[in-house]
Scaffold this motif. Structure first.
Motif, PDB file in Angstrom:
ATOM      1  N   ASP A   6       0.841  -1.200   0.000  1.00  0.00           N
ATOM      2  CA  ASP A   6       0.000   0.000   0.000  1.00  0.00           C
ATOM      3  C   ASP A   6       0.876   1.249   0.000  1.00  0.00           C
ATOM      4  OD1 ASP A   6      -1.778   2.058   0.449  1.00  0.00           O
ATOM      5  OD2 ASP A   6      -2.711   1.118   2.193  1.00  0.00           O
ATOM      6  N   ASP A   7       0.806   2.035  -1.076  1.00  0.00           N
ATOM      7  CA  ASP A   7       1.662   3.217  -1.177  1.00  0.00           C
ATOM      8  C   ASP A   7       1.246   4.330  -0.218  1.00  0.00           C
ATOM      9  OD1 ASP A   7      -0.622   3.982  -2.522  1.00  0.00           O
ATOM     10  OD2 ASP A   7       0.429   4.784  -4.266  1.00  0.00           O
ATOM     11  N   SER A   8       0.063   4.201   0.402  1.00  0.00           N
ATOM     12  CA  SER A   8      -0.357   5.206   1.381  1.00  0.00           C
ATOM     13  C   SER A   8      -0.054   4.753   2.815  1.00  0.00           C
ATOM     14  CB  SER A   8      -1.850   5.519   1.225  1.00  0.00           C
ATOM     15  OG  SER A   8      -2.627   4.378   1.550  1.00  0.00           O
ATOM     16  N   LEU A   9       0.659   3.659   2.956  1.00  0.00           N
ATOM     17  CA  LEU A   9       1.022   3.158   4.279  1.00  0.00           C
ATOM     18  C   LEU A   9       1.878   4.197   5.002  1.00  0.00           C
ATOM     19  CD1 LEU A   9       0.924   0.709   6.209  1.00  0.00           C
ATOM     20  CD2 LEU A   9       3.028  -0.085   5.132  1.00  0.00           C
ATOM     21  N   ASN A  10       1.485   4.540   6.208  1.00  0.00           N
ATOM     22  CA  ASN A  10       2.228   5.517   6.995  1.00  0.00           C
ATOM     23  C   ASN A  10       2.068   5.195   8.481  1.00  0.00           C
ATOM     24  OD1 ASN A  10      -0.292   6.556   7.855  1.00  0.00           O
ATOM     25  ND2 ASN A  10      -0.341   8.007   6.167  1.00  0.00           N
ATOM     26  N   ILE A  11       2.718   5.965   9.326  1.00  0.00           N
ATOM     27  CA  ILE A  11       2.700   5.696  10.755  1.00  0.00           C
ATOM     28  C   ILE A  11       1.285   5.770  11.322  1.00  0.00           C
ATOM     29  CG2 ILE A  11       3.307   8.057  11.379  1.00  0.00           C
ATOM     30  CD1 ILE A  11       4.345   4.840  13.245  1.00  0.00           C
ATOM     31  N   ALA A  12       0.450   6.666  10.815  1.00  0.00           N
ATOM     32  CA  ALA A  12      -0.923   6.778  11.310  1.00  0.00           C
ATOM     33  C   ALA A  12      -1.707   5.490  11.033  1.00  0.00           C
ATOM     34  CB  ALA A  12      -1.620   7.974  10.679  1.00  0.00           C
ATOM     35  N   ALA A  13      -1.570   4.964   9.826  1.00  0.00           N
ATOM     36  CA  ALA A  13      -2.262   3.725   9.479  1.00  0.00           C
ATOM     37  C   ALA A  13      -1.736   2.551  10.304  1.00  0.00           C
ATOM     38  CB  ALA A  13      -2.104   3.445   7.991  1.00  0.00           C
ATOM     39  N   ILE A  14      -0.434   2.511  10.499  1.00  0.00           N
ATOM     40  CA  ILE A  14       0.168   1.428  11.282  1.00  0.00           C
ATOM     41  C   ILE A  14      -0.292   1.506  12.730  1.00  0.00           C
ATOM     42  CG2 ILE A  14       2.351   0.513  12.171  1.00  0.00           C
ATOM     43  CD1 ILE A  14       3.603   1.470   9.465  1.00  0.00           C
ATOM     44  N   SER A  15      -0.289   2.705  13.306  1.00  0.00           N
ATOM     45  CA  SER A  15      -0.691   2.841  14.707  1.00  0.00           C
ATOM     46  C   SER A  15      -2.163   2.484  14.893  1.00  0.00           C
ATOM     47  CB  SER A  15      -0.395   4.248  15.229  1.00  0.00           C
ATOM     48  OG  SER A  15      -1.172   5.204  14.574  1.00  0.00           O
ATOM     49  N   GLN A  16      -2.990   2.844  13.920  1.00  0.00           N
ATOM     50  CA  GLN A  16      -4.402   2.489  13.997  1.00  0.00           C
ATOM     51  C   GLN A  16      -4.581   0.969  13.938  1.00  0.00           C
ATOM     52  OE1 GLN A  16      -6.810   4.141  10.864  1.00  0.00           O
ATOM     53  NE2 GLN A  16      -8.702   3.800  11.982  1.00  0.00           N
ATOM     54  N   GLN A  17      -3.861   0.325  13.049  1.00  0.00           N
ATOM     55  CA  GLN A  17      -3.951  -1.130  12.894  1.00  0.00           C
ATOM     56  C   GLN A  17      -3.498  -1.851  14.161  1.00  0.00           C
ATOM     57  OE1 GLN A  17      -4.473  -2.619   9.598  1.00  0.00           O
ATOM     58  NE2 GLN A  17      -4.267  -4.722  10.262  1.00  0.00           N
ATOM     59  N   LEU A  18      -2.452  -1.323  14.806  1.00  0.00           N
ATOM     60  CA  LEU A  18      -1.895  -1.965  16.002  1.00  0.00           C
ATOM     61  C   LEU A  18      -2.538  -1.488  17.306  1.00  0.00           C
ATOM     62  CD1 LEU A  18       1.901  -1.846  15.073  1.00  0.00           C
ATOM     63  CD2 LEU A  18       0.339  -3.801  14.918  1.00  0.00           C
TER      64      LEU A  18
END
Length: 96
Positions: A6-18
């Motif tokens: 996912d080219d829009s993968l960023n820290i915000a998306a990662i933190s939300q997922q985790l």
């Protein structure tokens, strides 16, 4: 991580997922001497290298790098060379 492509993968998306705060994730990676996005780029490069070694990608290097979230082919090539000591073109078997 399933969304490495996912080219829009960023820290915000990662933190939300985790279900963790971005600062908690940054701290955890900093303890390992790494940044979150540095790790993401490293994982993407590893996966691209695996595809090239297997010969499983039948398109161009630009298509492969875009499929793994790199928007700039030149940047991808430089990052690949830095990580593996050779350009990706040495491993690429272009379609016939």
């Amino acid at each position: 991580m399933d969304n490495l492509r996912d080219d829009s993968l960023n820290i915000a998306a990662i933190s939300q997922q985790l279900h963790l705060s971005p600062s908690s994730i940054h701290r955890a990676f900093a303890l390992q001497g790494q940044t979150v996005m540095g790790w993401v780029w490293q994982q993407r490069l590893e996966r691209i290298r695996e595809e090239l070694l297997k010969g499983s990608h039948k398109g161009t290097l630009a298509e492969l790098s875009q499929a793994w979230g790199f928007s700039d082919s030149a940047h991808f090539s430089r990052a690949f060379r830095r990580q593996f000591g050779q350009p990706p073109s040495l491993l690429h078997r272009p379609p016939k």
